[in-house]
Design a protein around this motif. Structure first.
Motif, short mmCIF file in Angstrom:
data_model
loop_
_atom_site.label_atom_id
_atom_site.label_comp_id
_atom_site.label_asym_id
_atom_site.label_seq_id
_atom_site.Cartn_x
_atom_site.Cartn_y
_atom_site.Cartn_z
N ARG A 49 -46.41 1.24 13.06
CA ARG A 49 -47.64 2.89 12.29
C ARG A 49 -47.38 3.91 13.67
O ARG A 49 -47.14 3.92 14.73
CB ARG A 49 -49.07 2.60 12.34
CG ARG A 49 -49.24 1.77 10.72
CD ARG A 49 -50.40 1.41 10.90
NE ARG A 49 -50.71 0.18 11.48
CZ ARG A 49 -51.79 0.04 12.10
NH1 ARG A 49 -52.99 0.80 11.63
NH2 ARG A 49 -52.74 -0.57 12.51
N THR A 50 -47.25 4.93 13.37
CA THR A 50 -46.67 6.62 14.14
C THR A 50 -48.19 6.33 14.56
O THR A 50 -47.63 7.24 15.64
CB THR A 50 -46.26 7.80 12.98
OG1 THR A 50 -47.17 8.02 11.62
CG2 THR A 50 -45.09 7.71 12.37
N GLU A 51 -48.83 6.40 14.02
CA GLU A 51 -50.46 6.67 15.25
C GLU A 51 -50.22 5.87 16.05
O GLU A 51 -50.35 5.96 17.74
CB GLU A 51 -51.44 6.43 14.92
CG GLU A 51 -51.68 5.33 13.57
CD GLU A 51 -51.61 5.37 12.07
OE1 GLU A 51 -52.32 4.31 11.48
OE2 GLU A 51 -50.66 5.86 11.95
N LYS A 54 -47.97 7.16 18.67
CA LYS A 54 -48.36 8.44 19.37
C LYS A 54 -49.30 7.84 20.59
O LYS A 54 -49.89 8.49 21.60
CB LYS A 54 -49.25 9.36 18.58
CG LYS A 54 -48.35 9.87 17.33
CD LYS A 54 -48.79 10.48 16.26
CE LYS A 54 -48.12 11.27 15.17
NZ LYS A 54 -49.16 11.94 14.34
N LEU A 55 -49.80 6.96 20.69
CA LEU A 55 -50.74 6.29 21.73
C LEU A 55 -49.98 6.21 22.52
O LEU A 55 -50.37 5.90 24.40
CB LEU A 55 -51.95 5.04 21.20
CG LEU A 55 -52.97 5.39 20.59
CD1 LEU A 55 -53.34 4.40 20.20
CD2 LEU A 55 -53.79 5.56 20.72
N HIS A 221 -57.35 1.85 19.90
CA HIS A 221 -57.78 3.36 21.50
C HIS A 221 -57.19 3.46 22.91
O HIS A 221 -56.66 1.97 23.22
CB HIS A 221 -58.83 3.50 20.74
CG HIS A 221 -59.74 2.55 21.47
ND1 HIS A 221 -60.52 2.00 23.03
CD2 HIS A 221 -60.57 0.73 20.86
CE1 HIS A 221 -60.82 1.01 22.68
NE2 HIS A 221 -61.16 0.63 21.81
#
Length: 227
Positions: A49-51, A54-55, A221
């Motif tokens: 997933r792109t998120e 990004k992390l 996160h």
């Protein structure tokens, strides 16, 4: 002045080691380049997933440039993206984490040629050296977890395995390339020397993607703290 380059980024151990090697060689990596198929909504290489990508970019303090494309437009869009980065950041090269598959290198060099930049392969070696490269990764201080396996080669018990000494011992007993160069398995790097923050991964779930199985994390996160 350091040469400014972009790096093809999947989120796994190979591109991470390529990044580490390039920085040690004196390059400035100004962008991570990740392809995202329109029809799937996930990254091409690992189905991530792109998120999550990004992390990683945030933890590494390097911007991620997503290339939205289809299978049919993949090469053209990649060339266009490299040209855009050339104009935007003044890059002189595009680097890849490929190890020994000639067809992969041929493709990457053709992309670089079309975009009029240099093609860099900092990890390039012979197939026989794959186990050594895996050991080098384990010794590097980076931490990665297996997030995808090809079902015809490895079963889902490999999902969630950390790339460590025990992984080396067990993967060496299989018919798999130790580095998974033919897509036998994929990884996600969540910490290491270049990371200013660690990516915390929780809430595991296994999903099926075509002929592979994928490990997802419902909770993800960044954790602040001194490295």
């Amino acid at each position: 002045m350091k040469k400014r380059i972009a790096l093809s980024w999947s989120g796994g151990k190979d591109c991470c080691m390529a990044l580490d090697t390039l920085i040690k060689q004196g390059y400035e990596v100004v962008s991570l380049v990740t392809t995202v198929p329109k029809e799937h909504g996930r990254t091409f290489g690992h189905g991530e997933r792109t998120e999550m990508i990004k992390l990683q970019g945030e933890a590494l303090s390097i911007p991620v440039h997503f290339i939205e494309c289809t299978y049919e437009t993949y090469t053209n869009e990649f060339v266009n993206a490299v040209q855009t980065l050339k104009n935007q950041y003044g890059i002189t090269g595009i680097a890849y984490g490929d190890l020994y598959l000639k067809e992969h290198r041929d493709w990457g060099e053709n992309v670089a040629l079309a975009a009029d930049v240099e093609a860099l392969y900092p990890l390039w070696t012979n197939k026989e050296n794959a186990l050594m490269l895996l050991k080098n990764f384990v010794d590097s201080g980076y931490q990665a977890i297996v997030i995808r396996v090809r079902e015809d080669v490895l079963d889902e018990t490999w999902l969630g395995r950390l790339i460590d000494e025990s992984f080396i011992r067990e993967v060496e007993q299989t018919a798999t390339c130790p580095m998974g160069e033919s897509g036998e398995y994929h990884t996600f790097v969540f910490d290491g020397p270049l990371f200013s923050k660690r990516i915390q991964l929780d809430g595991r779930e296994i999903i099926k993607l075509e002929t592979t199985k994928k490990l997802e994390f419902k909770i993800h996160h960044l954790i602040d703290g001194e490295k």
